[in-house]
Design an enzyme around this catalytic site. Sequence first.
Site, PDB file in Angstrom:
ATOM      1  N   TYR A  32       0.836  -1.198   0.000  1.00 18.88           N
ATOM      2  CA  TYR A  32       0.000   0.000   0.000  1.00 18.88           C
ATOM      3  C   TYR A  32       0.873   1.252   0.000  1.00 18.88           C
ATOM      4  O   TYR A  32       2.068   1.206   0.313  1.00 18.88           O
ATOM      5  CB  TYR A  32      -0.925  -0.045   1.227  1.00 18.88           C
ATOM      6  CG  TYR A  32      -1.826   1.148   1.391  1.00 18.88           C
ATOM      7  CD1 TYR A  32      -2.792   1.452   0.436  1.00 18.88           C
ATOM      8  CD2 TYR A  32      -1.720   1.977   2.493  1.00 18.88           C
ATOM      9  CE1 TYR A  32      -3.617   2.551   0.580  1.00 18.88           C
ATOM     10  CE2 TYR A  32      -2.545   3.076   2.657  1.00 18.88           C
ATOM     11  CZ  TYR A  32      -3.486   3.362   1.696  1.00 18.88           C
ATOM     12  OH  TYR A  32      -4.301   4.455   1.846  1.00 18.88           O
ATOM     13  N   THR A  89       1.526   3.691   1.857  1.00 13.82           N
ATOM     14  CA  THR A  89       2.315   4.119   3.013  1.00 13.82           C
ATOM     15  C   THR A  89       3.369   3.092   3.421  1.00 13.82           C
ATOM     16  O   THR A  89       4.125   3.331   4.366  1.00 13.82           O
ATOM     17  CB  THR A  89       1.405   4.365   4.229  1.00 13.82           C
ATOM     18  OG1 THR A  89       0.735   3.137   4.575  1.00 13.82           O
ATOM     19  CG2 THR A  89       0.379   5.446   3.959  1.00 13.82           C
ATOM     20  N   LYS A  90       3.433   1.959   2.741  1.00 12.85           N
ATOM     21  CA  LYS A  90       4.290   0.861   3.195  1.00 12.85           C
ATOM     22  C   LYS A  90       5.754   1.054   2.777  1.00 12.85           C
ATOM     23  O   LYS A  90       6.099   1.956   2.015  1.00 12.85           O
ATOM     24  CB  LYS A  90       3.739  -0.468   2.671  1.00 12.85           C
ATOM     25  CG  LYS A  90       2.358  -0.820   3.221  1.00 12.85           C
ATOM     26  CD  LYS A  90       2.374  -0.932   4.741  1.00 12.85           C
ATOM     27  CE  LYS A  90       1.097  -1.504   5.327  1.00 12.85           C
ATOM     28  NZ  LYS A  90      -0.047  -0.617   5.296  1.00 12.85           N
ATOM     29  N   ASN A  91       6.606   0.164   3.274  1.00  9.33           N
ATOM     30  CA  ASN A  91       8.047   0.287   3.011  1.00  9.33           C
ATOM     31  C   ASN A  91       8.413  -0.022   1.562  1.00  9.33           C
ATOM     32  O   ASN A  91       9.465   0.373   1.085  1.00  9.33           O
ATOM     33  CB  ASN A  91       8.823  -0.640   3.940  1.00  9.33           C
ATOM     34  CG  ASN A  91       8.763  -0.191   5.386  1.00  9.33           C
ATOM     35  OD1 ASN A  91       7.862   0.549   5.792  1.00  9.33           O
ATOM     36  ND2 ASN A  91       9.713  -0.643   6.184  1.00  9.33           N
ATOM     37  N   LEU A  92       7.561  -0.761   0.877  1.00 11.00           N
ATOM     38  CA  LEU A  92       7.680  -0.993  -0.562  1.00 11.00           C
ATOM     39  C   LEU A  92       6.310  -0.685  -1.158  1.00 11.00           C
ATOM     40  O   LEU A  92       5.312  -1.240  -0.708  1.00 11.00           O
ATOM     41  CB  LEU A  92       8.093  -2.443  -0.837  1.00 11.00           C
ATOM     42  CG  LEU A  92       8.430  -2.830  -2.276  1.00 11.00           C
ATOM     43  CD1 LEU A  92       9.316  -4.081  -2.295  1.00 11.00           C
ATOM     44  CD2 LEU A  92       7.196  -3.072  -3.133  1.00 11.00           C
TER      45      LEU A  92
END
Length: 382
Positions: free
Chosen positions: A180, A182-185
């Site tokens: 998603y 906002t995620k790290n990937l």
Amino acid sequence: MKKYITFGSPSIGKEEIKAVTKCLKSGWIGTGPLVKKFEKKFSDYSKSKFAIAVGSCTAALHLSLNSINLSKNDEVIVPAMTFCSTVNSIIHSGYKPVLADVNLKTMNIDPEEIEKKITKKTKALVVVHFAGRPCDMNKIMKIVEKHNLILIEDCAHAIETSYKGKKCGTFGLYGCFSFYVTKNLVTAEGGMILSNSKQKVDPIKQRALHGMSKDAWKRFSDKGYKHYDIIDAGFKYNMTDIQAAMGLEQLKKINKHSNKRNKIWNEYQEFFKDYDISTPAKIEKNTKHAKHLYTILIDKKKIGIDRDHFMMKLHDKGVGTGVHYRSIPSHTFYKKKFNWKETDYKNSCLIGDQTVSLPLSPNLSSRDMDKIFSSIEKIIKN
């Protein structure tokens, strides 16, 4: 308003833009060769035999739970402090979610609370590696083996996370990841299922796209049209090549972004030494924390302001924040559906009432961090 620091702002560079543009120009933007390549790269990164790219972590959880074929109302234990999709996926699969409280310091599911909730109907366990911190997998695996439970890992926060040298997402039957925004990937929306069981992977892959025997690439590629068969009542949960194009470039930057998150995390830890505010617990030895979220607890009795007003004041100063999460038993639907009481999950509800997630994006500059720190300082001192 001067520059607003958006919570969870994704770090998208020219490489991702170029890759997506190339995909768009190729004439193939659905599920195709880039998805297959992304699956291979992610499985290699995670040291897992198989990977299935899907439209979201919610899809990954639903497909995983749907595939274990439990009886209606069999029980699945899940933490009381998580995002709604973790619980909803259990409900949509026809099973009964059973909440277990979390540890107040780590905010991960408490193994002792898991043991308390096991009954003859307990068949599976979903753990969440909250904020990127690995759960206590030694204790959890002992419980899983003792009670012959199916383990599914919600790794929405835990792409880089490992426990004693083993990647999270590879302990259970399935590991479910989120890409998603906002995620790290980041692939805007998207997810992945990891598994080491080929017997389980093939049916899930088909179920993720309507239960079809052949995906669109196999039907319409330059090798010529191929007929398909419907072999299951599936879902529309596939990932597209546009998303995979982003994911492939993001995966190349995972270590670079991780280093930036680590730097910001350490700056927060140093700053909050001077304040009576609960900060993330010390990272356990022989583990890797993905540093997906930096969460603090705002206790009005200690600093004179409650969580919601603290967030509102930060917003007024141009700093975005998040809440991860309100506890599951605090939500209206679950109260009515299961008669869950907040007082039965004290740690989860305390966290849910006080938690604030501060910005932790690789995009943050030194000037941004100075603004965040000065804003917090003014709010607390005033």
